[in-house]
Scaffold this active site. Structure first.
Site, PDB file in Angstrom:
ATOM      1  N   SER A  31       0.817  -1.223   0.000  1.00 52.09           N
ATOM      2  CA  SER A  31       0.000   0.000   0.000  1.00 52.09           C
ATOM      3  C   SER A  31       0.845   1.265   0.000  1.00 52.09           C
ATOM      4  O   SER A  31       1.665   1.472   0.890  1.00 52.09           O
ATOM      5  CB  SER A  31      -0.875   0.055   1.257  1.00 52.09           C
ATOM      6  OG  SER A  31      -1.815  -0.961   1.244  1.00 52.09           O
ATOM      7  N   HIS A  62      -2.815   0.931  -4.521  1.00 54.58           N
ATOM      8  CA  HIS A  62      -2.238  -0.251  -5.180  1.00 54.58           C
ATOM      9  C   HIS A  62      -2.362  -0.053  -6.685  1.00 54.58           C
ATOM     10  O   HIS A  62      -3.459  -0.008  -7.230  1.00 54.58           O
ATOM     11  CB  HIS A  62      -2.972  -1.523  -4.752  1.00 54.58           C
ATOM     12  CG  HIS A  62      -2.604  -1.970  -3.383  1.00 54.58           C
ATOM     13  ND1 HIS A  62      -1.625  -2.888  -3.142  1.00 54.58           N
ATOM     14  CD2 HIS A  62      -3.063  -1.586  -2.185  1.00 54.58           C
ATOM     15  CE1 HIS A  62      -1.500  -3.070  -1.842  1.00 54.58           C
ATOM     16  NE2 HIS A  62      -2.368  -2.293  -1.238  1.00 54.58           N
ATOM     17  N   HIS A  84      -5.619  -8.802  -2.100  1.00 50.98           N
ATOM     18  CA  HIS A  84      -5.653  -9.243  -0.704  1.00 50.98           C
ATOM     19  C   HIS A  84      -6.730 -10.301  -0.521  1.00 50.98           C
ATOM     20  O   HIS A  84      -7.728 -10.317  -1.231  1.00 50.98           O
ATOM     21  CB  HIS A  84      -6.014  -8.079   0.226  1.00 50.98           C
ATOM     22  CG  HIS A  84      -5.099  -6.903   0.124  1.00 50.98           C
ATOM     23  ND1 HIS A  84      -5.197  -5.985  -0.886  1.00 50.98           N
ATOM     24  CD2 HIS A  84      -4.078  -6.497   0.917  1.00 50.98           C
ATOM     25  CE1 HIS A  84      -4.271  -5.043  -0.722  1.00 50.98           C
ATOM     26  NE2 HIS A  84      -3.574  -5.337   0.360  1.00 50.98           N
ATOM     27  N   TYR A  86      -8.949 -10.258   1.662  1.00 49.13           N
ATOM     28  CA  TYR A  86     -10.232  -9.639   2.019  1.00 49.13           C
ATOM     29  C   TYR A  86     -11.011  -9.128   0.808  1.00 49.13           C
ATOM     30  O   TYR A  86     -12.171  -8.779   0.917  1.00 49.13           O
ATOM     31  CB  TYR A  86     -10.043  -8.510   3.049  1.00 49.13           C
ATOM     32  CG  TYR A  86      -9.193  -7.342   2.602  1.00 49.13           C
ATOM     33  CD1 TYR A  86      -9.647  -6.435   1.633  1.00 49.13           C
ATOM     34  CD2 TYR A  86      -7.936  -7.136   3.150  1.00 49.13           C
ATOM     35  CE1 TYR A  86      -8.875  -5.367   1.232  1.00 49.13           C
ATOM     36  CE2 TYR A  86      -7.153  -6.063   2.753  1.00 49.13           C
ATOM     37  CZ  TYR A  86      -7.629  -5.188   1.797  1.00 49.13           C
ATOM     38  OH  TYR A  86      -6.845  -4.131   1.393  1.00 49.13           O
ATOM     39  N   GLU A  87     -10.382  -9.084  -0.376  1.00 49.31           N
ATOM     40  CA  GLU A  87     -11.096  -8.557  -1.539  1.00 49.31           C
ATOM     41  C   GLU A  87     -12.123  -9.555  -2.062  1.00 49.31           C
ATOM     42  O   GLU A  87     -13.226  -9.184  -2.427  1.00 49.31           O
ATOM     43  CB  GLU A  87     -10.112  -8.159  -2.632  1.00 49.31           C
ATOM     44  CG  GLU A  87      -9.309  -6.919  -2.243  1.00 49.31           C
ATOM     45  CD  GLU A  87      -8.204  -6.601  -3.217  1.00 49.31           C
ATOM     46  OE1 GLU A  87      -8.501  -6.325  -4.388  1.00 49.31           O
ATOM     47  OE2 GLU A  87      -7.023  -6.636  -2.805  1.00 49.31           O
ATOM     48  N   ALA A 114       2.329  -2.323   4.293  1.00 48.36           N
ATOM     49  CA  ALA A 114       2.095  -1.318   5.333  1.00 48.36           C
ATOM     50  C   ALA A 114       1.533  -2.081   6.526  1.00 48.36           C
ATOM     51  O   ALA A 114       0.760  -3.018   6.351  1.00 48.36           O
ATOM     52  CB  ALA A 114       1.097  -0.289   4.844  1.00 48.36           C
ATOM     53  N   MET A 209      -2.583  -7.034   6.840  1.00 51.57           N
ATOM     54  CA  MET A 209      -3.625  -7.787   6.112  1.00 51.57           C
ATOM     55  C   MET A 209      -3.096  -8.459   4.849  1.00 51.57           C
ATOM     56  O   MET A 209      -3.874  -8.754   3.936  1.00 51.57           O
ATOM     57  CB  MET A 209      -4.766  -6.830   5.740  1.00 51.57           C
ATOM     58  CG  MET A 209      -5.339  -6.041   6.904  1.00 51.57           C
ATOM     59  SD  MET A 209      -6.627  -4.925   6.344  1.00 51.57           S
ATOM     60  CE  MET A 209      -6.828  -3.870   7.796  1.00 51.57           C
ATOM     61  N   SER A 210      -1.807  -8.685   4.763  1.00 49.45           N
ATOM     62  CA  SER A 210      -1.263  -9.254   3.511  1.00 49.45           C
ATOM     63  C   SER A 210      -0.037 -10.114   3.811  1.00 49.45           C
ATOM     64  O   SER A 210       0.110 -10.654   4.900  1.00 49.45           O
ATOM     65  CB  SER A 210      -0.882  -8.118   2.550  1.00 49.45           C
ATOM     66  OG  SER A 210       0.218  -7.391   3.055  1.00 49.45           O
ATOM     67  N   ASN A 233       1.226   3.167  11.313  1.00 46.90           N
ATOM     68  CA  ASN A 233       0.456   3.603  12.487  1.00 46.90           C
ATOM     69  C   ASN A 233       0.764   2.682  13.657  1.00 46.90           C
ATOM     70  O   ASN A 233       1.213   1.548  13.466  1.00 46.90           O
ATOM     71  CB  ASN A 233      -1.051   3.559  12.188  1.00 46.90           C
ATOM     72  CG  ASN A 233      -1.497   2.192  11.699  1.00 46.90           C
ATOM     73  OD1 ASN A 233      -1.390   1.898  10.514  1.00 46.90           O
ATOM     74  ND2 ASN A 233      -1.944   1.357  12.607  1.00 46.90           N
ATOM     75  N   HIS A 245      -7.440   3.978   6.073  1.00 47.02           N
ATOM     76  CA  HIS A 245      -6.605   3.592   4.929  1.00 47.02           C
ATOM     77  C   HIS A 245      -5.896   4.822   4.351  1.00 47.02           C
ATOM     78  O   HIS A 245      -4.773   4.723   3.850  1.00 47.02           O
ATOM     79  CB  HIS A 245      -7.467   2.904   3.863  1.00 47.02           C
ATOM     80  CG  HIS A 245      -6.657   2.332   2.733  1.00 47.02           C
ATOM     81  ND1 HIS A 245      -5.699   1.355   2.922  1.00 47.02           N
ATOM     82  CD2 HIS A 245      -6.634   2.625   1.406  1.00 47.02           C
ATOM     83  CE1 HIS A 245      -5.135   1.065   1.759  1.00 47.02           C
ATOM     84  NE2 HIS A 245      -5.684   1.827   0.825  1.00 47.02           N
TER      85      HIS A 245
HETATM   86  N1  HPA Z   1      -3.637  -3.139  10.933  1.00 49.92           N
HETATM   87  C1  HPA Z   1      -3.727  -3.911   9.836  1.00 49.92           C
HETATM   88  N2  HPA Z   1      -3.247  -3.556   8.664  1.00 49.92           N
HETATM   89  C2  HPA Z   1      -2.627  -2.380   8.572  1.00 49.92           C
HETATM   90  C3  HPA Z   1      -2.499  -1.520   9.666  1.00 49.92           C
HETATM   91  C4  HPA Z   1      -3.032  -1.923  10.926  1.00 49.92           C
HETATM   92  O1  HPA Z   1      -2.944  -1.232  11.949  1.00 49.92           O
HETATM   93  N3  HPA Z   1      -1.830  -0.431   9.235  1.00 49.92           N
HETATM   94  C5  HPA Z   1      -1.578  -0.609   7.921  1.00 49.92           C
HETATM   95  N4  HPA Z   1      -2.050  -1.796   7.508  1.00 49.92           N
END
Ligand code: HPA
Length: 273
Positions: A31, A62, A84, A86-87, A114, A209-210, A233, A245
């Site tokens: 990302s 992306h 991903h 989740y898509e 990320a 998430m990846s 974050n 996001h």
């Molecule tokens: N959690 C899950 N996926 C992420 C996060 C997060 O805090 N930050 C960026 N991708």
């Protein structure tokens, strides 16, 4: 059509556009990190939409393009964007791209993402070199695979020699690069504060998430793997800010030049044997 035939289709389309291996490094750009592909010289770019069985990148940040060319005089293959789990609910969504990277003869695959940090001291903007992962989703891209090849050993999945080389490149470039363990949550909702506390207790430094399904696929196809998380974050509940996001892609866009410097330094050293 078998997965092998799908990969052959993709290879034929790439060959028709002048993309052929081998490559010193392939890289999946996570990302917001897609801008790193702008640093590729003599670039040949192919939209995923023009490669049979490649995913349609459907998430902001992306790009959905494959870029082949050189960095620091070495041949690189960058995948700008991923699909991903989740898509569409498919843990093997990146199977054809990863199989294609392997078939093109990449010596190593770097997977980037990320991620949220479970450690207050690992601040947004920090890159972390993965030493291991925890697949918290319970999913696996090899479910349904036949044959003994599916029983992939995952000790040293994050190749120790590649990790040393990335650590050395980071030192030489003056980039802090701690190591950490990544925990895969399916997403797309962010974690709860309780999940972040649980993740930390279980040994995870990062959540995202990846990456995990791609690393499993890459090991299945015999690729050597390294992975980098960019902390965008602190984990849910660790700061006052609500996660979004937009924040992920903004922090990642700022960090893309650092990734380019790291890759440049990594590639300027002789390859790991
Ligand atoms: N959690 C899950 N996926 C992420 C996060 C997060 O805090 N930050 C960026 N991708």
């Amino acid at each position: 059509m078998s997965p092998g035939d799908r990969c052959l289709d993709a290879l034929a389309a790439l060959s028709a556009r002048g993309v052929a291996g081998p490559f010193d490094l392939a890289c999946i750009l996570g990302s917001g990190l897609g801008a790193a592909a702008d640093a590729v010289r003599d670039a040949v770019a192919v939209e995923y939409a023009d490669i049979p069985h490649f995913p349609r990148a459907g998430v902001a940040g992306h790009g959905g393009r494959l870029v082949a060319g050189t960095m620091s005089g070495r041949r690189v293959l960058l995948l700008q964007g991923r699909a991903h789990y989740y898509e569409a609910g498919d843990p093997a969504a990146m199977r054809v791209p990863v199989a294609t990277v392997a078939a093109l003869g990449a010596s190593a695959l770097l997977v980037t993402n990320a991620a949220g940090s479970t450690r207050p001291e690992t601040r947004p903007g920090t890159f972390v070199l993965l030493s291991d992962h925890i697949s918290w989703s319970g999913l696996n891209p090899l479910i349904g695979e036949a044959g003994d090849g599916r029983f992939v050993a995952m000790s040293d999945a994050y190749d120790p020699a590649l990790r040393s080389r990335f650590a050395a490149a980071a030192r030489a470039a003056g980039i802090g690069l701690p190591e950490g363990v990544y925990m895969w949550f399916s997403g797309p909702s962010f974690e709860t504060p309780a999940e972040i506390r649980a993740a930390r207790l279980l040994g995870a430094d990062l959540v995202g998430m990846s990456t995990v399904p791609e690393v499993i696929l890459a090991r299945f196809f015999g690729l050597r793997v390294a992975a980098l998380s960019l902390v965008t974050n602190l984990g849910s509940g660790m700061s006052a800010a609500a996660l979004s996001h937009g924040q992920t892609t903004a922090v990642a866009a700022d960090a893309a030049p650092t990734l380019v410097r790291l890759l440049g330094r990594y590639l300027s050293e002789p390859p790991v044997g």
